[in-house]
Design a protein around this motif. Structure first.
Motif, PDB file in Angstrom:
ATOM      1  N   CYS A 168       0.840  -1.207   0.000  1.00 38.73           N
ATOM      2  CA  CYS A 168       0.000   0.000   0.000  1.00 38.73           C
ATOM      3  C   CYS A 168       0.869   1.248   0.000  1.00 38.73           C
ATOM      4  O   CYS A 168       0.685   2.152  -0.818  1.00 38.73           O
ATOM      5  CB  CYS A 168      -0.925  -0.029   1.217  1.00 38.73           C
ATOM      6  SG  CYS A 168      -1.911   1.468   1.452  1.00 38.73           S
ATOM      7  N   ILE A 177       1.814   3.995  -3.489  1.00 42.61           N
ATOM      8  CA  ILE A 177       1.577   5.439  -3.512  1.00 42.61           C
ATOM      9  C   ILE A 177       2.888   6.209  -3.569  1.00 42.61           C
ATOM     10  O   ILE A 177       2.986   7.251  -4.238  1.00 42.61           O
ATOM     11  CB  ILE A 177       0.716   5.880  -2.301  1.00 42.61           C
ATOM     12  CG1 ILE A 177       0.317   7.347  -2.419  1.00 42.61           C
ATOM     13  CG2 ILE A 177       1.442   5.620  -0.997  1.00 42.61           C
ATOM     14  CD1 ILE A 177      -0.558   7.665  -3.597  1.00 42.61           C
ATOM     15  N   THR A 204       3.978   8.749  -6.538  1.00 38.99           N
ATOM     16  CA  THR A 204       4.399  10.114  -6.209  1.00 38.99           C
ATOM     17  C   THR A 204       5.778  10.411  -6.782  1.00 38.99           C
ATOM     18  O   THR A 204       6.002  11.482  -7.373  1.00 38.99           O
ATOM     19  CB  THR A 204       4.417  10.309  -4.682  1.00 38.99           C
ATOM     20  OG1 THR A 204       3.142   9.973  -4.141  1.00 38.99           O
ATOM     21  CG2 THR A 204       4.746  11.740  -4.324  1.00 38.99           C
ATOM     22  N   THR A 261      -3.684   7.223   6.388  1.00 40.71           N
ATOM     23  CA  THR A 261      -4.568   7.742   5.340  1.00 40.71           C
ATOM     24  C   THR A 261      -4.160   9.157   4.934  1.00 40.71           C
ATOM     25  O   THR A 261      -4.136   9.497   3.739  1.00 40.71           O
ATOM     26  CB  THR A 261      -6.028   7.732   5.817  1.00 40.71           C
ATOM     27  OG1 THR A 261      -6.414   6.400   6.156  1.00 40.71           O
ATOM     28  CG2 THR A 261      -6.957   8.255   4.733  1.00 40.71           C
ATOM     29  N   PHE A 290      -2.033   8.826   1.478  1.00 47.08           N
ATOM     30  CA  PHE A 290      -3.041   8.898   0.417  1.00 47.08           C
ATOM     31  C   PHE A 290      -3.454  10.339   0.130  1.00 47.08           C
ATOM     32  O   PHE A 290      -3.229  10.835  -0.977  1.00 47.08           O
ATOM     33  CB  PHE A 290      -4.273   8.065   0.768  1.00 47.08           C
ATOM     34  CG  PHE A 290      -5.283   8.040  -0.348  1.00 47.08           C
ATOM     35  CD1 PHE A 290      -5.022   7.328  -1.508  1.00 47.08           C
ATOM     36  CD2 PHE A 290      -6.482   8.740  -0.245  1.00 47.08           C
ATOM     37  CE1 PHE A 290      -5.939   7.318  -2.553  1.00 47.08           C
ATOM     38  CE2 PHE A 290      -7.406   8.731  -1.282  1.00 47.08           C
ATOM     39  CZ  PHE A 290      -7.126   8.022  -2.435  1.00 47.08           C
ATOM     40  N   MET A 305      -1.769  12.465  -2.938  1.00 48.63           N
ATOM     41  CA  MET A 305      -2.663  12.775  -4.054  1.00 48.63           C
ATOM     42  C   MET A 305      -2.769  14.274  -4.278  1.00 48.63           C
ATOM     43  O   MET A 305      -2.886  14.741  -5.423  1.00 48.63           O
ATOM     44  CB  MET A 305      -4.048  12.177  -3.794  1.00 48.63           C
ATOM     45  CG  MET A 305      -4.100  10.654  -3.826  1.00 48.63           C
ATOM     46  SD  MET A 305      -3.495   9.913  -5.361  1.00 48.63           S
ATOM     47  CE  MET A 305      -4.699  10.515  -6.531  1.00 48.63           C
ATOM     48  N   GLY A 361      -6.092   6.707  -7.917  1.00 50.43           N
ATOM     49  CA  GLY A 361      -6.830   7.382  -6.851  1.00 50.43           C
ATOM     50  C   GLY A 361      -8.244   6.850  -6.691  1.00 50.43           C
ATOM     51  O   GLY A 361      -8.719   6.637  -5.572  1.00 50.43           O
ATOM     52  N   TRP A 372      -8.090   3.310  -5.071  1.00 50.98           N
ATOM     53  CA  TRP A 372      -7.583   3.210  -3.708  1.00 50.98           C
ATOM     54  C   TRP A 372      -8.402   4.002  -2.698  1.00 50.98           C
ATOM     55  O   TRP A 372      -8.305   3.738  -1.496  1.00 50.98           O
ATOM     56  CB  TRP A 372      -6.116   3.658  -3.666  1.00 50.98           C
ATOM     57  CG  TRP A 372      -5.182   2.604  -4.132  1.00 50.98           C
ATOM     58  CD1 TRP A 372      -4.989   2.171  -5.420  1.00 50.98           C
ATOM     59  CD2 TRP A 372      -4.300   1.810  -3.326  1.00 50.98           C
ATOM     60  NE1 TRP A 372      -4.055   1.175  -5.466  1.00 50.98           N
ATOM     61  CE2 TRP A 372      -3.600   0.933  -4.197  1.00 50.98           C
ATOM     62  CE3 TRP A 372      -4.022   1.774  -1.972  1.00 50.98           C
ATOM     63  CZ2 TRP A 372      -2.659   0.023  -3.742  1.00 50.98           C
ATOM     64  CZ3 TRP A 372      -3.078   0.866  -1.519  1.00 50.98           C
ATOM     65  CH2 TRP A 372      -2.405   0.003  -2.389  1.00 50.98           C
ATOM     66  N   ALA A 373      -9.194   4.958  -3.155  1.00 52.07           N
ATOM     67  CA  ALA A 373     -10.006   5.743  -2.221  1.00 52.07           C
ATOM     68  C   ALA A 373     -10.956   4.856  -1.404  1.00 52.07           C
ATOM     69  O   ALA A 373     -11.032   4.997  -0.178  1.00 52.07           O
ATOM     70  CB  ALA A 373     -10.769   6.824  -2.976  1.00 52.07           C
ATOM     71  N   HIS A 402      -9.204   3.084   1.583  1.00 49.84           N
ATOM     72  CA  HIS A 402      -8.963   3.901   2.777  1.00 49.84           C
ATOM     73  C   HIS A 402     -10.277   4.235   3.488  1.00 49.84           C
ATOM     74  O   HIS A 402     -10.315   4.313   4.726  1.00 49.84           O
ATOM     75  CB  HIS A 402      -8.211   5.170   2.401  1.00 49.84           C
ATOM     76  CG  HIS A 402      -6.793   4.920   1.984  1.00 49.84           C
ATOM     77  ND1 HIS A 402      -5.777   4.730   2.890  1.00 49.84           N
ATOM     78  CD2 HIS A 402      -6.227   4.811   0.762  1.00 49.84           C
ATOM     79  CE1 HIS A 402      -4.641   4.520   2.246  1.00 49.84           C
ATOM     80  NE2 HIS A 402      -4.883   4.568   0.954  1.00 49.84           N
TER      81      HIS A 402
END
Length: 404
Positions: free
Chosen positions: A155, A159, A163, A246, A250, A254, A315, A318-319, A322
């Motif tokens: 996880c 991300i 990034t 989170t 995340f 994002m 996004g 994966w939203a 979370h």
């Protein structure tokens, strides 16, 4: 044979009745229960539960041992597994086998493909096993720790890779002169290694909160078959860890990625307008230079479009994952029926995100599409015929740092 009377009235009659063959304590003895404890501390609910079989008792508190949604979820997961395992394996293969594909951007995509393969090959079977048999958990504390550590690591690694990939694109497009000094291949490899190390370290807190949980003893009985991989530390610690992860892994990334791609889009739009104006006013050698700039800008635009779509899909997938973790941490019992549906949807999208990236590469990148076809469809004679072209493009791509 006379039936056994398990009513509360029979439980608290005189001693003669208590030890009579028709009383409930005899059934309690058969079930291995502590009669003294029952007589001294029982409630009406205890009297109702006392003569339940172990299977009935566990089902009452933990639900059915097999998830009712197992079959449709299993079919969906296996479909995603076949697509994702094949697609990500091809992605790794074409990047590792062909030097032309070993660009800085593709190293991040390779790291992301490895993360997706770990999820599909190791994480998905463990989750299907838990849906097939919610309890008892037979893999022990080691299996429980491994499952949580794996999911947390991939996880965070996913991300962080996305990034870092966005930062690399920003530097390549907005600050192209710094590319040679800041984003060499060796530098990218060190960054990817550091991202995985950071992901593993950040996975430790949540892993340490889990362990094997069993129902507390009752009626003088133990319930080892209720073992589950679950949070065993205070729930407020779990809530804090989930909230921080989170925000830090995340929402904040994002936001940073959105800002970077906004700046990239503005820069590409500005370059395009300048090239359009200057192309109409230049002749001779300047015209050739402008043509080269136009091709470079077009290439940057294609790469940026593909990566931007990748980030948006990432996004969206994966939203719910979370949201699912936050709901489990903070929801009340009356909303449990809502959480069950959110959990299924988030799981499907979580694994779908591991399978969709190779499809995006194939749809939006002509180079990946060519390489996938080269690996899967074409004959050896075509390979020999195209090897010279690949070598030529490889040499050219080394001079074009922004190519994918």
């Amino acid at each position: 044979m006379l039936g056994i009377n398990c009513s509360r009235t029979a439980l608290f009659t005189t001693n003669a009745t208590v030890f009579n063959a028709m009383g409930c304590p005899e059934a309690a003895v058969v079930c291995g229960m502590n009669i003294t404890w029952v007589l001294a501390n029982s409630t009406a609910q205890d009297a109702d539960d006392m003569c339940l079989s172990e299977k009935e008792y566990l089902a009452m508190f933990l639900g059915p041992p097999r998830s009712p949604e197992f079959l449709p979820v299993c079919v969906t997961y296996l479909t995603i597994f076949m697509l994702g395992a094949l697609g990500n394996s091809l992605t790794c293969l074409v990047i590792l086998r062909h030097r032309v594909m070993q660009t800085r951007t593709n190293y991040y995509l390779l790291s992301l493909a490895v993360s997706d393969l770990l999820v599909l090959l190791l994480g998905m079977p463990l989750e299907l096993y838990e849906m097939w048999q919610n309890y008892p958990y037979l893999l022990g504390e080691g299996g429980c720790y491994f499952r949580i550590f794996l999911f947390e690591t991939v996880c965070f690694a996913s991300i962080l890779n996305v990034t870092a990939l966005s930062v690399e694109r920003y530097v390549a497009v907005v600050h192209p002169l710094k590319v040679k000094h800041m984003t060499t291949r060796a530098h990218v490899k060190r960054v990817i290694l550091m991202l995985w190390v950071v992901s593993m370290l950040c996975a430790v807190p949540n892993t340490s909160l889990h362990g094997i949980w069993v129902l507390p003893p009752k009626f003088g009985r133990q319930f080892p078959r209720s073992a589950m991989c679950h949070v065993i530390k205070p729930i407020w610690m779990y809530k804090l860890v989930i909230l921080i992860s989170t925000l830090a892994f995340f929402l904040l990334p994002m936001l940073i990625i959105s800002i970077l791609y906004l700046l990239i889009g503005l820069r590409l739009h500005r370059e395009r307008m300048i090239i359009v104006v200057e192309t109409g006013c230049s002749f001779g050698p300047e015209s050739l230079s402008r043509s080269h700039e136009q091709k470079r800008s077009k290439r940057n635009l294609q790469v940026t479009k593909m990566l931007c779509v990748l980030v948006v899909v990432f996004g969206l997938c994966w939203a719910p994952f979370h949201v699912d973790r936050l709901m489990w941490s903070y929801m009340s019992e009356e909303h449990h029926h809502i959480f069950k549906h959110v959990h299924i949807v988030s799981g499907v999208l979580f694994y779908l995100s591991s399978a969709v990236n190779p499809i995006l590469y194939n749809l939006m990148s002509s180079r990946f599409r060519e390489m996938f076809s080269h690996v899967t469809c074409y004959s050896n004679s075509w390979s020999a015929r195209s090897s010279l072209q690949l070598t030529q493009r490889s040499t050219l791509s080394e001079k074009m740092p922004n190519s994918i």
